[in-house]
Design a protein around this motif. Structure first.
Motif, PDB file in Angstrom:
ATOM      1  N   SER A 127      26.068  27.222   6.040  1.00  0.00           N
ATOM      2  CA  SER A 127      26.191  28.198   7.124  1.00  0.00           C
ATOM      3  C   SER A 127      27.503  28.109   7.895  1.00  0.00           C
ATOM      4  CB  SER A 127      25.023  28.025   8.110  1.00  0.00           C
ATOM      5  OG  SER A 127      25.006  26.704   8.611  1.00  0.00           O
ATOM      6  N   HIS A 128      28.332  27.151   7.562  1.00  0.00           N
ATOM      7  CA  HIS A 128      29.584  26.995   8.296  1.00  0.00           C
ATOM      8  C   HIS A 128      30.787  27.133   7.362  1.00  0.00           C
ATOM      9  CE1 HIS A 128      26.621  24.756  10.783  1.00  0.00           C
ATOM     10  NE2 HIS A 128      27.264  25.368  11.771  1.00  0.00           N
ATOM     11  N   ALA A 129      31.787  27.870   7.797  1.00  0.00           N
ATOM     12  CA  ALA A 129      33.055  28.013   7.079  1.00  0.00           C
ATOM     13  C   ALA A 129      34.131  28.291   8.112  1.00  0.00           C
ATOM     14  CB  ALA A 129      32.986  29.143   6.057  1.00  0.00           C
ATOM     15  N   TYR A 130      35.330  27.719   7.905  1.00  0.00           N
ATOM     16  CA  TYR A 130      36.394  27.904   8.882  1.00  0.00           C
ATOM     17  C   TYR A 130      37.730  27.995   8.151  1.00  0.00           C
ATOM     18  CZ  TYR A 130      39.477  27.140  12.867  1.00  0.00           C
ATOM     19  OH  TYR A 130      40.452  27.287  13.817  1.00  0.00           O
ATOM     20  N   LYS A 144      50.655  16.504  -3.944  1.00  0.00           N
ATOM     21  CA  LYS A 144      50.026  16.233  -2.650  1.00  0.00           C
ATOM     22  C   LYS A 144      50.761  16.958  -1.531  1.00  0.00           C
ATOM     23  CE  LYS A 144      50.609  12.359  -0.348  1.00  0.00           C
ATOM     24  NZ  LYS A 144      50.528  10.949   0.141  1.00  0.00           N
ATOM     25  N   ALA A 145      49.945  17.407  -0.556  1.00  0.00           N
ATOM     26  CA  ALA A 145      50.506  17.974   0.669  1.00  0.00           C
ATOM     27  C   ALA A 145      49.645  17.508   1.840  1.00  0.00           C
ATOM     28  CB  ALA A 145      50.522  19.492   0.608  1.00  0.00           C
ATOM     29  N   THR A 146      50.285  17.144   2.971  1.00  0.00           N
ATOM     30  CA  THR A 146      49.567  16.666   4.157  1.00  0.00           C
ATOM     31  C   THR A 146      49.713  17.692   5.281  1.00  0.00           C
ATOM     32  OG1 THR A 146      49.953  14.356   3.561  1.00  0.00           O
ATOM     33  CG2 THR A 146      49.351  14.836   5.873  1.00  0.00           C
ATOM     34  N   ILE A 147      48.542  18.091   5.830  1.00  0.00           N
ATOM     35  CA  ILE A 147      48.519  19.092   6.911  1.00  0.00           C
ATOM     36  C   ILE A 147      47.901  18.434   8.142  1.00  0.00           C
ATOM     37  CG2 ILE A 147      47.692  21.364   7.638  1.00  0.00           C
ATOM     38  CD1 ILE A 147      47.210  21.935   4.619  1.00  0.00           C
ATOM     39  N   THR A 148      48.659  18.360   9.251  1.00  0.00           N
ATOM     40  CA  THR A 148      48.109  17.854  10.520  1.00  0.00           C
ATOM     41  C   THR A 148      47.581  19.051  11.311  1.00  0.00           C
ATOM     42  OG1 THR A 148      49.668  16.001  10.549  1.00  0.00           O
ATOM     43  CG2 THR A 148      48.586  16.595  12.647  1.00  0.00           C
ATOM     44  N   LEU A 149      46.272  19.129  11.442  1.00  0.00           N
ATOM     45  CA  LEU A 149      45.643  20.307  12.046  1.00  0.00           C
ATOM     46  C   LEU A 149      45.942  20.386  13.545  1.00  0.00           C
ATOM     47  CD1 LEU A 149      42.096  20.299  10.368  1.00  0.00           C
ATOM     48  CD2 LEU A 149      44.246  21.285   9.546  1.00  0.00           C
ATOM     49  N   ASN A 150      46.115  21.623  14.002  1.00  0.00           N
ATOM     50  CA  ASN A 150      46.284  21.809  15.443  1.00  0.00           C
ATOM     51  C   ASN A 150      44.956  21.550  16.162  1.00  0.00           C
ATOM     52  OD1 ASN A 150      44.699  24.152  15.236  1.00  0.00           O
ATOM     53  ND2 ASN A 150      46.488  25.470  14.983  1.00  0.00           N
ATOM     54  N   SER A 151      44.969  21.486  17.528  1.00  0.00           N
ATOM     55  CA  SER A 151      43.769  21.113  18.291  1.00  0.00           C
ATOM     56  C   SER A 151      42.645  22.131  18.116  1.00  0.00           C
ATOM     57  CB  SER A 151      44.108  20.957  19.771  1.00  0.00           C
ATOM     58  OG  SER A 151      44.624  22.171  20.299  1.00  0.00           O
ATOM     59  N   ALA A 152      43.012  23.407  18.015  1.00  0.00           N
ATOM     60  CA  ALA A 152      41.974  24.428  17.838  1.00  0.00           C
ATOM     61  C   ALA A 152      41.224  24.215  16.541  1.00  0.00           C
ATOM     62  CB  ALA A 152      42.598  25.820  17.874  1.00  0.00           C
ATOM     63  N   ASP A 153      41.973  23.897  15.475  1.00  0.00           N
ATOM     64  CA  ASP A 153      41.307  23.658  14.186  1.00  0.00           C
ATOM     65  C   ASP A 153      40.451  22.402  14.243  1.00  0.00           C
ATOM     66  OD1 ASP A 153      42.470  25.908  13.199  1.00  0.00           O
ATOM     67  OD2 ASP A 153      43.983  24.900  11.976  1.00  0.00           O
ATOM     68  N   GLN A 154      40.980  21.341  14.885  1.00  0.00           N
ATOM     69  CA  GLN A 154      40.207  20.103  14.963  1.00  0.00           C
ATOM     70  C   GLN A 154      38.886  20.319  15.717  1.00  0.00           C
ATOM     71  OE1 GLN A 154      42.302  16.415  15.961  1.00  0.00           O
ATOM     72  NE2 GLN A 154      44.264  17.462  15.611  1.00  0.00           N
ATOM     73  N   PHE A 176      36.415  22.887   0.029  1.00  0.00           N
ATOM     74  CA  PHE A 176      37.457  23.801   0.478  1.00  0.00           C
ATOM     75  C   PHE A 176      37.892  24.680  -0.677  1.00  0.00           C
ATOM     76  CE2 PHE A 176      39.984  20.601  -1.551  1.00  0.00           C
ATOM     77  CZ  PHE A 176      41.191  21.177  -1.901  1.00  0.00           C
ATOM     78  N   THR A 177      38.548  25.797  -0.342  1.00  0.00           N
ATOM     79  CA  THR A 177      39.087  26.713  -1.340  1.00  0.00           C
ATOM     80  C   THR A 177      40.377  27.289  -0.783  1.00  0.00           C
ATOM     81  OG1 THR A 177      38.599  28.621  -2.748  1.00  0.00           O
ATOM     82  CG2 THR A 177      37.889  28.751  -0.452  1.00  0.00           C
ATOM     83  N   ALA A 178      41.227  27.877  -1.689  1.00  0.00           N
ATOM     84  CA  ALA A 178      42.526  28.423  -1.267  1.00  0.00           C
ATOM     85  C   ALA A 178      42.679  29.830  -1.810  1.00  0.00           C
ATOM     86  CB  ALA A 178      43.661  27.530  -1.757  1.00  0.00           C
ATOM     87  N   ALA A 179      43.154  30.730  -0.952  1.00  0.00           N
ATOM     88  CA  ALA A 179      43.376  32.120  -1.349  1.00  0.00           C
ATOM     89  C   ALA A 179      44.793  32.293  -1.875  1.00  0.00           C
ATOM     90  CB  ALA A 179      43.136  33.039  -0.155  1.00  0.00           C
ATOM     91  N   TYR A 180      45.045  33.426  -2.514  1.00  0.00           N
ATOM     92  CA  TYR A 180      46.366  33.727  -3.062  1.00  0.00           C
ATOM     93  C   TYR A 180      47.424  33.620  -1.966  1.00  0.00           C
ATOM     94  CZ  TYR A 180      50.279  36.330  -5.013  1.00  0.00           C
ATOM     95  OH  TYR A 180      51.527  36.701  -5.439  1.00  0.00           O
ATOM     96  N   GLY A 181      48.497  32.904  -2.265  1.00  0.00           N
ATOM     97  CA  GLY A 181      49.591  32.727  -1.322  1.00  0.00           C
ATOM     98  C   GLY A 181      49.596  31.375  -0.657  1.00  0.00           C
ATOM     99  N   TRP A 182      48.630  30.539  -0.952  1.00  0.00           N
ATOM    100  CA  TRP A 182      48.572  29.230  -0.304  1.00  0.00           C
ATOM    101  C   TRP A 182      49.775  28.353  -0.635  1.00  0.00           C
ATOM    102  CZ3 TRP A 182      48.379  24.484  -2.815  1.00  0.00           C
ATOM    103  CH2 TRP A 182      48.136  24.520  -4.211  1.00  0.00           C
TER     104      TRP A 182
END
Length: 739
Positions: A127-130, A144-154, A176-182
Motif C-alpha cells: 500500500s505504500h510507494a514513494y 554503483k551510484a550513491t544518493i543522499t536523500l533530502n529531508s522530505a524524502d527521508q 524499487f524500480t526506475a522509469a525511463y531517463g533514470w
C-alpha cells in the motif's frame, strides 16, 4: 534506411544512418543519438532476447547493399551488449543514503546528472510507494551510484519503513524500480529490484524533571523535552499503563478531545518534524505528574520518558459547569461532566467560596450527580462551588457559580379558581406580611379588564385571594397575570420571589353552567283580574327534586351547577306567577327557573325565560254583551235548539273566511254546546285564532280572539246567531275582542 531492427514482438525500427564495409563479411554502422534513443526503448537487455522475451532480429529491404541486393526477412539474429541494468539497492536510515547497484551504469556529460532520482520509486510492494524528489547525482562507478536523500524524502519514507532488512513489520517486501531517463537515455527498468534497509531505530524521548507553573511554556531554556526522530509526542499521566497502551489508544484520546485520566492538555499531541528537536509546549491543565511517549511516523512507540513533569500548588483548572432551575421550589441543578473514574461534588454557601488548589482535599462538600436538584438556593445562599474529584477525593477541576434568580426554581402559582367576586391563587407557602399592591395583578373576564379591589394572603401562606369588582359567572373565561413589583412583592421564607405569571399561562377554573330545563315555558293568564300574570309549564322533576324560581329585570346570570338557591321561591307546574301589575311591566322580565335537589337546594338544571305574550284584559270597545238568558239552565239550551240543527258564523280578526258553526239538534246541555263550538273552532285553527269559548257569569257565552292589540276582532252572524248572541249580530274590536 534499408535496415530494420526488431524484437519480433511489439517493436521495430528502421535505421537512418549508412554504414561502410569492413570486409566482404562485415559492415559497421555508427548510429546517431536519435537512433540509439529509439533502440534503447526496446533493446532493454544484453543478449539475444528482451526482458519481455522477444527475440532481437535484423531484416533488410531491397537495395540495402547496392541496387542488386534484394529484400531479406529471414529474421537474422541480433546480439545486444552493454545494456545498463539494476540489480539491488540499500538504504541507511541513519544517514539517508540510498545506494543502487547494477551494470553498465552510464556516466553522462555534465555535473550531477548521471542518475536522476526523480525517476526512481521505492515501495513496500503493497500500500505504500514513494517517488523521490532528491536532485541528480554522479555515478560512483559503472556498477554503483550513491544518493543522499533530502529531508522530505527521508521523512516520507519513515511513514512506512519501520524495520531493518528486506521486509517491513507487516512482512511487506521493500523494493524499487526506475522509469525511463533514470540514467541518461537508458531504458526504464521494468522489474522490481530488492531494497535492503539498515540502521532503523525505535524513537526515543527524554524529559528533564521539572516543576512548572500552570500555563507557562516549557522551552529549551527550562530543559524541556527532546525526541530522537520525527513523529509525535504524547504527554500522559505518569501512572498510565504503558505496557497496554497503543498509538490507536492515544490518537483516539486526542481525537476525542479527552486526555488520559482527565489530563486534557493543549496540545496533548505534539508533531515533531525534525530529528532531535527540542520541543517547547504549554500545560493548560493540571495533573500531578506527566511522562512523554514518542511515536515515529511509521507508528513505532518509544519507551516512556524516564523523568516526569511535575505540577504543584496551582489553582484547580476550570470545570465546565452550568446552572439551571431545579424541579422543586428553591432548587437549582448543575450540568457538568467528570472524566472517567472521577466524580462530582458541590458546596452551597451564603459567603464566597475560596477556589481550591489542584489535588486539594476539600471538607464539607456533598457528592453530586449531574442534573439532580440542589435545594436551599436563594438570594442569600447564592454561592455554589462545583468540584470534580479523582478517585482519592482530590480536586481535579473546579467552578464557582454565583446563582441568579434565573438559575433557581422560584415559588409560583399552582392553580387558580374564580367564583362570584373572588379569584383564589394557590401558591407555595409565602410570607404573609409581604402583600403586593392591587396593581401587581391584571384580571380579565371574557377579555374585558376587571378591577382588583383587594389582595389578601391566607393565614397559612398557601393562597392569595383577589377581590374583583365584578362577579364571575358560570361559563366565563378568566385570565390573571402577576408582575413582580419593586416592593412588597410575593416572597417565600427562603427569600425567593414568586415568579411572574403571564396572562393565560395558568388556567382559571370557573363555575360550570347547568343543563337547561327542556319544556319550561310561560303562557298568559287571560281574563279579567289576571293582568301581568302568566302560567308556568314545567316538566316532571327527577325523583327527590323540585323547582324554584326567581324573577329579575334587565341583565341576569344563570346559577351555576350545584349553587345553593334556597333563597328562591318554590314553584310547581301550572302555578300562576305575577310578573307585574300589567303587561307592560311583565313582558321583558326574565324568569330564572331551576330544578333543584329537594334537600340541599343545589341547582341541577336551570333555564332563563324571557317573559313575553302577557296581555291585559280589555273589555270590548264596540257593541255590548247581549242576551238575557241564563246559560246555566240546560233547559234553555234544549228549548233554543228545539231539536233543530242550528248554524251561525264566527269571523275572527277580519278573516275573509268565516268559520261556520253547526249546532246539532241533539245538543241538550250547556256543556255539550260549549264542547261542540270549541271542537269546531279547533278544527278551523288554520284560518282563525280563537283564545277561548267560555261562560261569563253564568249568563254570557263569550268567544275571545287570541290576538292582542287593535287588530283583534270578533264578528258573529248567520241564520241562528240571534239565539245565542242577541237579536243583532255584533262586531267587537280592540284588545281581547270578544262577543
Amino acid at each position: 534506411s534499408k535496415v530494420i531492427i526488431t524484437d519480433s514482438v511489439n517493436h521495430s525500427y528502421t535505421l537512418k544512418s549508412k554504414g561502410e564495409i569492413t570486409n566482404s563479411t562485415t559492415a559497421t554502422i555508427v548510429l546517431s543519438s536519435a537512433e540509439r534513443a529509439a533502440l534503447n526503448a526496446f533493446l532493454d537487455k544484453s543478449g539475444t532476447e528482451s526482458m519481455s522475451g522477444g527475440k532481437y532480429q535484423i531484416n533488410v529491404l531491397a537495395g540495402w547493399n547496392g541496387t542488386s541486393s534484394s529484400t531479406d526477412f529471414s529474421e537474422h539474429p541480433l546480439t545486444v551488449s552493454n545494456v545498463a541494468g539494476l540489480t539491488s539497492a540499500t538504504y541507511d536510515m541513519s544517514t539517508g543514503k540510498l545506494v543502487i547497484t547494477g551494470s553498465y551504469i552510464a556516466s553522462v556529460s555534465g555535473s550531477k546528472n548521471d542518475v536522476l532520482p526523480k525517476y526512481i520509486t521505492l515501495s513496500d510492494g503493497n500500500s505504500h510507494a514513494y517517488t523521490l524528489t532528491t536532485g541528480g547525482v554522479d555515478v560512483d562507478s559503472s556498477t554503483k551510484a550513491t544518493i543522499t536523500l533530502n529531508s522530505a524524502d527521508q521523512i516520507a519514507l519513515q511513514y512506512w519503513i519501520n524495520k531493518n532488512g528486506t521486509k517491513s513489520v507487516e512482512e511487506n517486501e521493500y523494493q524499487f524500480t526506475a522509469a525511463y531517463g533514470w540514467n541518461g537515455q537508458q531504458l526504464a527498468q521494468m522489474g522490481f529490484y530488492p531494497l535492503t534497509v539498515s540502521n532503523y531505530a525505535n524513537p526515543e524521548v527524554s524529559i528533564n524533571n521539572c516543576s512548572i507553573t500552570l500555563g507557562a511554556a516549557i522551552t529549551t531554556a527550562s530543559t524541556g523535552l527532546t525526541v530522537s526522530k520525527p513523529g509525535y509526542v504524547y504527554i500522559v499521566p505518569a501512572d498510565t499503563d504503558f505496557e497496554e497502551i497503543t498509538k490507536q489508544d492515544l490518537d483516539a484520546l486526542v481525537a476525542g478531545g479527552t486526555a488520559l485520566k482527565g489530563a486534557a492538555m493543549t496540545p496533548s499531541k505534539i508533531s515533531i518534524a525534525t530529528t532531535g528537536k527540542t520541543v517547547a509546549f504549554r500545560m493548560t491543565e493540571a495533573y500531578a505528574e506527566f511522562k512523554a511517549v514518542a511515536i515515529d511516523l511509521a507508528g513505532a512507540m518509544s519507551e516512556p520518558s524516564a523523568n516526569t513533569l511535575i505540577i504543584n500548588n496551582v489553582p484547580a483548572p476550570a470545570l465546565t459547569a452550568t446552572a439551571a432551575p431545579g424541579s422543586v421550589t428553591d432548587s437549582t441543578k448543575v450540568t457538568a461532566t467528570a472524566a472517567s473514574g472521577n466524580t462530582l461534588a458541590y458546596k452551597l454557601s451564603s459567603a464566597p467560596i475560596t477556589a481550591p488548589k489542584t489535588f486539594e482535599i476539600v471538607e464539607s462538600i456533598i457528592a453530586y450527580t449531574s442534573g439532580t436538584n440542589i435545594t436551599g438556593a436563594s438570594p442569600t445562599n447564592k454561592y455554589l462551588g462545583v468540584y470534580e474529584l479523582d478517585g482519592d477525593g482530590k480536586v481535579i477541576r473546579y467552578k464557582l457559580i454565583t446563582l441568579a434568580a434565573s438559575n433557581i426554581k422560584l415559588p409560583s402559582f399552582k392553580s387558580a379558581s374564580a367564583l362570584d367576586t373572588s379569584l383564589v391563587l394557590e401558591t407555595d407557602t409565602l410570607v404573609t406580611s409581604s402583600v403586593p399592591s392591587i396593581k401587581a395583578f391584571t384580571v380579565k373576564i371574557n377579555g374585558t379588564a376587571v378591577a382588583v379591589t383587594k389582595v389578601e394572603i391566607a393565614g397559612d401562606g398557601k393562597s392569595v385571594t383577589l377581590t374583583l369588582a365584578r362577579a364571575v359567572s358560570g361559563g366565563d373565561t378568566v385570565t390573571v397575570a402577576y408582575t413582580k413589583p419593586t416592593a412588597n412583592y410575593l416572597v417565600n421564607a427562603a427569600g425567593n420571589a414568586v415568579a411572574n405569571l403571564a396572562a393565560g399561562a395558568l388556567s382559571v377554573s370557573t363555575p360550570t353552567l347547568p343543563p337547561s330545563i327542556s319544556g319550561a315555558s310561560i303562557a298568559d293568564k287571560s281574563g279579567e283580574g289576571f293582568d301581568g300574570m302568566g302560567v308556568i309549564t314545567l316538566p316532571e322533576a327527577a325523583e327527590g327534586n323540585a323547582y324554584a324560581y326567581r324573577i329579575v329585570s334587565g341583565s341576569y346570570t344563570l346559577p351555576y351547577l350545584g349553587e345553593d338557591v334556597s333563597s328562591w321561591t318554590d314553584v310547581e307546574d301550572g302555578d300562576t306567577l305575577v310578573f307585574g301589575a300589567n303587561a307592560s311591566e311583565a313582558n321583558g322580565k326574565v324568569l330564572l327557573v331551576a330544578e333543584i335537589n329537594g334537600e340541599t337546594h343545589a341547582v341541577v338544571k336551570a333555564s332563563a325565560i324571557i317573559v313575553s305574550g302577557i296581555a291585559d284584559y280589555v273589555p270590548a270597545t264596540s257593541g255590548s254583551l247581549r242576551g238575557t238568558v241564563d246559560f246555566s239552565d240546560d233547559q234553555y239550551v234544549a228549548d233554543a235548539i228545539d231539536n233543530t240543527e242550528r248554524t251561525f258564523t264566527i269571523t275572527v280578526d277580519g278573516s275573509e273566511t268565516p268559520i261556520e258553526i253547526t249546532i246539532s239538534s241533539e245538543i241538550a246541555t250547556l256543556s255539550d254546546l260549549i264542547t261542540s263550538i270549541q271542537t269546531q273552532l279547533t278544527a278551523a285553527e288554520s284560518t282563525a285564532t280563537v283564545a277561548s269559548v267560555q261562560i261569563l257569569g253564568e249568563t254570557y257565552l263569550v268567544i275571545t280572539s287570541g290576538t292582542t292589540g287593535s287588530a283583534s276582532s270578533i264578528a258573529v252572524g248567520g241564520t241562528d246567531a240571534a239565539l245565542f248572541f242577541g237579536d243583532t249580530p255584533v262586531v267587537n274590536n280592540g284588545s281581547d275582542a270578544m262577543n
